[in-house]
Design a protein around this motif. Structure first.
Motif: not given
Length: 249
Positions: A87-109, A112-114
């Motif tokens: 069961i692949n259940n592990a995951g994280i979320s982060r609600w942040k404007s696309p104008y402010e979301l960093s590349v590192d934050e994108w990559d981390d999500i 972690t999730n995919v």
């Protein structure tokens, strides 16, 4: 259905949906291997299952790290001699404007999730193929793969990718007798169900907000070894919300 002596690996199993799923399988006689990066909560969750008469071991695992995923699967093999269900259940979320979301934050999500779904499935499949030539993988997507609120780009992209990864791996691994399916939960309240209001429940066609047990029952169905004709499926469990048309007054 019976899960006696079926070995089930669950990632993100320390709390919430992951713990609910692990507990449900343990109650059906499965042998649980629970992975999570929170060692204290993960150990406590496994202990709680054992205290209820189930069989469970906890293995610390940060699914962003390939070596830790490999260790999780090897430990499951060493502990119980096989892997039947993942069961692949592990995951994280982060609600942040696309104008402010960093590349590192994108990559981390996304990592972690995919990426974790791909790596964990690949490593578990090696053992499934080796021992039984059969197995079941269940990926946890989300109704966010189908509908959105503002500032959810990375999370929505990750869950949409999980749906696509599911049918791709179902095709690739089908020759080895391994089934791959995914579930998209809607609103599943994991902590404060009693504080929900009437409006929260009534907005759902099913008449209530979901609980982890709703997702656990879906997992039991998809993992059932008798359901060999069910693979590549995307099962939405959301009380009907994605089918409800909503207009602003």
């Amino acid at each position: 259905m019976s899960f006696e002596n079926i070995v089930v690996v669950v990632t993100g199993a320390a709390q919430g949906i992951g713990y609910g799923v692990a507990k449900a399988f343990a109650e059906q006689g499965a042998l649980l291997v629970m992975g999570d990066m929170n060692e204290e909560q993960g150990a406590a969750a496994a202990a709680a299952i054992r205290n209820e008469g189930g069989q469970a071991v906890f293995i610390p695992c940060d699914v962003r790290k390939e070596d830790e995923i490999k260790n999780l699967m090897k430990t499951a093999e060493d502990e119980y001699g096989k892997i039947d269900v993942l069961i692949n259940n592990a995951g994280i979320s982060r609600w942040k404007s696309p104008y402010e979301l960093s590349v590192d934050e994108w990559d981390d999500i996304l990592n972690t999730n995919v990426r974790s779904c791909f790596l964990a499935t690949r490593e578990a499949a090696r053992y499934m193929k080796k021992h039984a030539g059969s197995g079941a993988v269940i990926n946890m997507a989300s109704t966010r793969a189908l509908m959105s609120e503002p500032d959810t780009e990375a999370y929505a992209a990750s869950k949409g990718a999980i749906v696509a990864l599911t049918h791709a791996m179902a095709i690739s691994l089908g020759v080895d007798g391994i089934r791959v399916n995914c579930i998209s939960p809607g609103w599943i309240e994991t902590q404060h169900y009693e504080t929900l209001g009437k409006a929260d429940h009534e907005q759902h066609p099913a008449g209530r907000v979901g609980k982890p047990d709703d997702i656990a029952r879906a997992c039991l169905y998809l993992a059932d070894p008798d359901n060999t004709f069910v693979t590549g499926t995307h099962l939405v469990v959301d009380g009907g919300m994605t089918r409800k048309m909503i207009y602003e007054p």
